[in-house]
Design a protein around this motif. Structure first.
Motif, short mmCIF file in Angstrom:
data_model
loop_
_atom_site.label_atom_id
_atom_site.label_comp_id
_atom_site.label_asym_id
_atom_site.label_seq_id
_atom_site.Cartn_x
_atom_site.Cartn_y
_atom_site.Cartn_z
N HIS A 1 -4.13 3.24 6.29
CA HIS A 1 -2.99 2.31 6.26
C HIS A 1 -2.63 1.89 7.69
O HIS A 1 -1.95 2.58 8.42
N HIS B 1 -1.75 -1.85 10.20
CA HIS B 1 -1.41 -3.28 10.19
C HIS B 1 -1.87 -3.93 11.49
O HIS B 1 -1.12 -4.65 12.14
N GLU C 1 0.68 -3.29 0.47
CA GLU C 1 1.58 -2.31 -0.03
C GLU C 1 2.64 -2.94 -0.91
O GLU C 1 3.04 -4.07 -0.72
N HIS D 1 1.92 6.13 -0.05
CA HIS D 1 1.71 6.02 1.40
C HIS D 1 2.93 6.54 2.16
O HIS D 1 4.05 6.47 1.67
N ASP E 1 -0.03 3.92 9.75
CA ASP E 1 0.98 2.88 9.56
C ASP E 1 1.23 2.14 10.88
O ASP E 1 2.32 1.63 11.13
ZN LIG Z 1 2.82 -0.06 6.17
#
Ligand SMILES: [Zn+2]
Length: 274
Positions: free
Chosen positions: A6, A8, A92, A168, A216
Motif C-alpha cells: 500500500h 501512493h 482503497e 489496510h 502507506d
Molecule cells: Zn492509503
C-alpha cells in the motif's frame, strides 16, 4: 523480496524523483502496489503499473471514504480495471468516522460513505478482485456491512471461504482483527507499529500467514524517519518490527508476507526481480 502492499507514490510528493525511487526499490528487491484514492490517482496508479510492467509494480483502484464529495462512477472504474492486468485490487475503499465533521451532518456523511463502500463491494465481486479496505473508528459498521454482504451472497463455511481482501493500516483491537480473519481478510500493518505500542497485541495474535506489510507512503513514516516523507523502501522496518514482536527472523517474515501478498492479489513475480 518485500512487497509494500500500500503506497501512493503516484502522488505529487514524488514528482521530482519517482522514477529514481522505483528503480531503487527494484534494485533493493522491494515490490509495490500503488493504491488510488479517487479516479484520478487510480488512473495514475494504473498508468505507472503499466509503464513499469517489467517490474514488481501493480495498481489498486478505488475511492477513499473521505472523498464522498467527488462523484463516483463505477463504470469508469470497471473500464479502468479491464484496461490492464496490472490492476490487482479494488481500493482503497471503506469507512472513516475519524474524519467526520463531528456535527449535525455526521449521519448523512455516514450514509454516503456506506453507499460508496457498498459500490466497491459490488465492483470487487463483479471483477473478482480482492478489496483493500480503509477503516478508521468505524469497525462496528464495517463488520456489520461485510457480514450482511457476504450473507446475501450465501456465506461459506470458514474453511471454504476464499480470501476476500485486506484491512489496510489496521488499528483495531485483537477481537476485531479476529472477526476480519474469520470473514477471510488479511491484516496489514504500517510503520505505526514501529513507534506505537498499542498494536503489539494484534501483531502477536495475528498468524504470520495472514499478515501483509505496507508503508502507506508518503504518510506514516516509521522510526527512524518520523516526520519525513515515507517511501516503499522503508517497508523493511515494518517487517523488522513484526519479526521482533513474534521472535522470528526478518527473512522469515519477509518471505511469508511476500507469499501472502502474492496469494491474495495473484501477483506474478517476474524473473530477475524476485
Ligand atoms: Zn492509503
Amino acid at each position: 523480496m518485500l512487497i509494500d502492499t500500500h503506497t501512493h507514490i503516484q502522488f505529487g510528493h514524488y514528482q521530482e524523483d519517482r522514477e529514481k525511487l522505483i528503480k531503487q526499490c527494484v534494485s533493493e528487491h522491494v515490490g509495490m502496489i500503488l493504491v488510488g484514492c479517487e479516479y484520478e490517482s487510480s488512473l495514475q496508479a494504473v498508468d505507472l503499473a503499466r509503464a513499469y510492467h517489467a517490474y514488481p509494480v501493480w495498481a489498486a483502484i478505488g475511492q477513499h471514504p473521505t472523498d464522498t464529495a467527488v462523484p463516483f462512477h463505477p463504470e469508469e472504474f470497471k473500464a479502468l480495471a479491464k484496461q490492464s492486468e496490472r490492476v490487482v485490487a479494488i481500493g482503497e475503499c471503506g469507512l472513516d468516522y475519524f474524519h467526520l465533521a463531528h456535527d449535525a451532518t455526521d449521519d448523512a456523511q455516514k450514509v454516503r460513505q456506506k453507499a460508496l463502500f457498498e459500490a466497491h463491494l459490488n465492483l470487487s465481486s463483479e471483477l473478482s478482485l480482492p478489496l483493500i479496505i480503509h477503516c478508521r473508528d468505524a469497525h462496528d459498521d464495517m463488520l456489520q456491512m461485510l457480514i450482511a454482504y457476504f450473507t446475501r451472497g450465501g456465506i461459506l463455511p470458514l474453511e471454504q471461504r476464499r480470501e476476500q481482501g485486506v484491512m489496510h493500516c489496521f488499528t483495531g483491537t485483537v477481537e476485531q482483527a479476529r472477526s476480519y480473519l474469520d470473514l477471510g481478510f488479511l491484516i496489514s500493518f504500517t510503520g505505526i507499529i514501529t513507534f506505537a505500542r498499542h498494536y503489539d497485541d494484534v501483531v502477536m495474535a495475528t498468524p504470520l500467514e495472514k499478515i501483509l506489510i505496507e508503508t502507506d507512503s508518503p504518510f506514516l513514516s516509521p522510526v527512524p524517519f518520523r516526520g519525513k516523507r515515507n517511501s516503499p523502501l522503508y517497508v523493511k522496518y515494518v517487517a523488522e518490527r513484526i519479526a521482533c514482536l513474534k521472535g522470528m527472523t526478518v527473512e522469515h517474515v519477509a518471505k511469508q508476507t511476500t507469499l501472502n501478498a502474492q496469494r491474495l492479489f495473484g501477483l506474478e513475480l517476474r524473473s530477475g526481480v524476485s
